[in-house]
Design an enzyme around this catalytic site. Structure first.
Site, mmCIF file in Angstrom:
data_model
loop_
_atom_site.group_PDB
_atom_site.id
_atom_site.type_symbol
_atom_site.label_atom_id
_atom_site.label_comp_id
_atom_site.label_asym_id
_atom_site.label_seq_id
_atom_site.Cartn_x
_atom_site.Cartn_y
_atom_site.Cartn_z
ATOM 1 N N LYS A 14 -2.622 12.178 -0.654
ATOM 2 C CA LYS A 14 -3.552 13.737 -0.717
ATOM 3 C C LYS A 14 -4.309 12.591 -0.592
ATOM 4 O O LYS A 14 -5.889 13.427 -0.136
ATOM 5 C CB LYS A 14 -2.787 14.283 -1.805
ATOM 6 N N ARG A 89 -1.191 23.748 -9.687
ATOM 7 C CA ARG A 89 -0.401 22.325 -9.508
ATOM 8 C C ARG A 89 0.789 23.540 -10.019
ATOM 9 O O ARG A 89 2.658 23.229 -10.299
ATOM 10 C CB ARG A 89 -0.177 21.663 -10.717
ATOM 11 N N ARG A 128 1.815 1.301 -4.901
ATOM 12 C CA ARG A 128 -0.008 1.592 -5.581
ATOM 13 C C ARG A 128 -0.046 1.113 -7.578
ATOM 14 O O ARG A 128 -1.325 0.703 -7.459
ATOM 15 C CB ARG A 128 -0.152 2.851 -6.107
ATOM 16 N N ARG A 134 -2.865 1.875 -13.241
ATOM 17 C CA ARG A 134 -3.041 2.991 -13.810
ATOM 18 C C ARG A 134 -1.516 3.798 -13.903
ATOM 19 O O ARG A 134 -0.329 3.243 -13.690
ATOM 20 C CB ARG A 134 -2.289 5.035 -12.532
ATOM 21 N N ARG A 145 7.265 12.118 -13.072
ATOM 22 C CA ARG A 145 6.152 12.895 -11.964
ATOM 23 C C ARG A 145 6.826 14.171 -11.157
ATOM 24 O O ARG A 145 6.260 15.169 -10.139
ATOM 25 C CB ARG A 145 5.615 12.172 -11.580
HETATM 26 P P1 ADP Z 1 -0.530 12.144 -8.019
HETATM 27 O O1 ADP Z 1 -0.454 13.432 -7.626
HETATM 28 O O2 ADP Z 1 0.019 11.035 -8.026
HETATM 29 O O3 ADP Z 1 0.671 12.380 -9.567
HETATM 30 P P2 ADP Z 1 -3.278 12.989 -10.066
HETATM 31 O O4 ADP Z 1 -4.489 12.322 -9.702
HETATM 32 O O5 ADP Z 1 -3.444 13.955 -9.114
HETATM 33 O O6 ADP Z 1 -1.507 12.043 -8.955
HETATM 34 O O7 ADP Z 1 -2.125 13.221 -10.612
HETATM 35 C C1 ADP Z 1 -1.862 12.246 -12.032
HETATM 36 C C2 ADP Z 1 -1.973 13.272 -13.501
HETATM 37 O O8 ADP Z 1 -2.729 14.483 -13.796
HETATM 38 C C3 ADP Z 1 -0.478 14.504 -13.748
HETATM 39 O O9 ADP Z 1 0.627 13.862 -13.594
HETATM 40 C C4 ADP Z 1 -0.685 14.862 -14.443
HETATM 41 O O10 ADP Z 1 -0.514 14.325 -15.416
HETATM 42 C C5 ADP Z 1 -2.200 14.826 -14.529
HETATM 43 N N1 ADP Z 1 -2.910 16.012 -13.664
HETATM 44 C C6 ADP Z 1 -3.402 16.469 -12.322
HETATM 45 N N2 ADP Z 1 -4.005 17.430 -12.238
HETATM 46 C C7 ADP Z 1 -3.250 17.919 -13.059
HETATM 47 C C8 ADP Z 1 -3.639 19.719 -12.872
HETATM 48 N N3 ADP Z 1 -3.761 20.852 -11.635
HETATM 49 N N4 ADP Z 1 -2.177 20.498 -13.978
HETATM 50 C C9 ADP Z 1 -1.792 19.014 -14.680
HETATM 51 N N5 ADP Z 1 -2.121 18.830 -14.731
HETATM 52 C C10 ADP Z 1 -2.350 17.935 -13.915
#
Ligand code: ADP
Length: 190
Positions: A14, A89, A128, A134, A145
């Site tokens: 993404k 999400r 990654r 991270r 996740r």
């Molecule tokens: P990825 O898609 O690789 O998991 P992100 O950077 O989008 O990476 O998300 C990392 C973490 O941030 C998620 O595992 C969650 O804990 C939190 N997070 C991100 N966006 C949301 C969201 N819209 N709602 C709830 N938690 C979120």
């Protein structure tokens, strides 16, 4: 406005595809993951509260994330549109987004859902993790996740399918080939 949700499990690409879409269509980028990591780096109250969820691979509570999006949309309301990356999400977040956009007469144009199998996702996330710094890019947290995605996030696809906005795109292959597949769906001339 062209408002695109880039959807898919962790590691689907993404972030990578968002950058390319932004360069082509001049959209603003709204990534809740980036916003949360920036709050964490600044050690704000919100960031400190979010850290324990993110480190364990759980979702940050809806009210926290929705509040953050409300602020962000208030800053980015002009321009040709936005990419929503990693948001919504949950179905509650999707409903809140529809409501927030409707306040300014806007709406989501379409959702692009990147399709990648779990084994490939784990491989990408662990790789990654070697450079991303991270704390959630470990094999164990990556698996968690993906489980959270299957259980809590995947129903969001159906929410947009019901609105005829859902488009699945194969997320495996060369980055540029995937981008071309996405552009065929978006279909706006440059
Ligand atoms: P990825 O898609 O690789 O998991 P992100 O950077 O989008 O990476 O998300 C990392 C973490 O941030 C998620 O595992 C969650 O804990 C939190 N997070 C991100 N966006 C949301 C969201 N819209 N709602 C709830 N938690 C979120």
């Amino acid at each position: 406005m062209l408002n695109i949700i880039l959807f898919g499990p962790p590691g689907a690409g993404k972030g990578t595809q968002s950058e390319k879409l932004i360069a082509k269509y001049h959209l603003c980028h709204i990534s809740t993951g980036d916003l949360l990591r920036s709050e964490m780096a600044k050690k704000t109250e919100l960031g400190l509260a979010a850290k324990k969820y993110m480190d364990s691979g759980s979702l940050v509570p809806d009210d926290v994330v929705i509040g953050m999006i409300r602020n962000k949309l208030a800053q980015d309301s002009s321009g040709p549109g936005c990419i929503f990356d990693g948001f919504p999400r949950t179905v509650a977040q999707a409903e809140a987004l529809d409501e927030l956009l409707s306040e300014t007469g806007n709406t989501i144009t379409l959702m692009i859902a990147l399709q990648v199998e779990a084994d490939e996702l784990i491989k990408r996330l662990v790789k990654r993790g070697e450079t991303s710094g991270r704390s959630d890019d470990t094999e164990e947290t990556a698996r968690k996740r993906i489980e959270v995605y299957d259980r809590e996030t995947s129903p969001v696809a159906n929410y947009y399918a019901k609105q005829d906005k859902y488009h699945a795109v194969d997320g495996v292959g060369e980055v540029n080939d995937i981008f071309n597949r996405i552009c065929q769906v978006v279909g706006v001339p440059v």
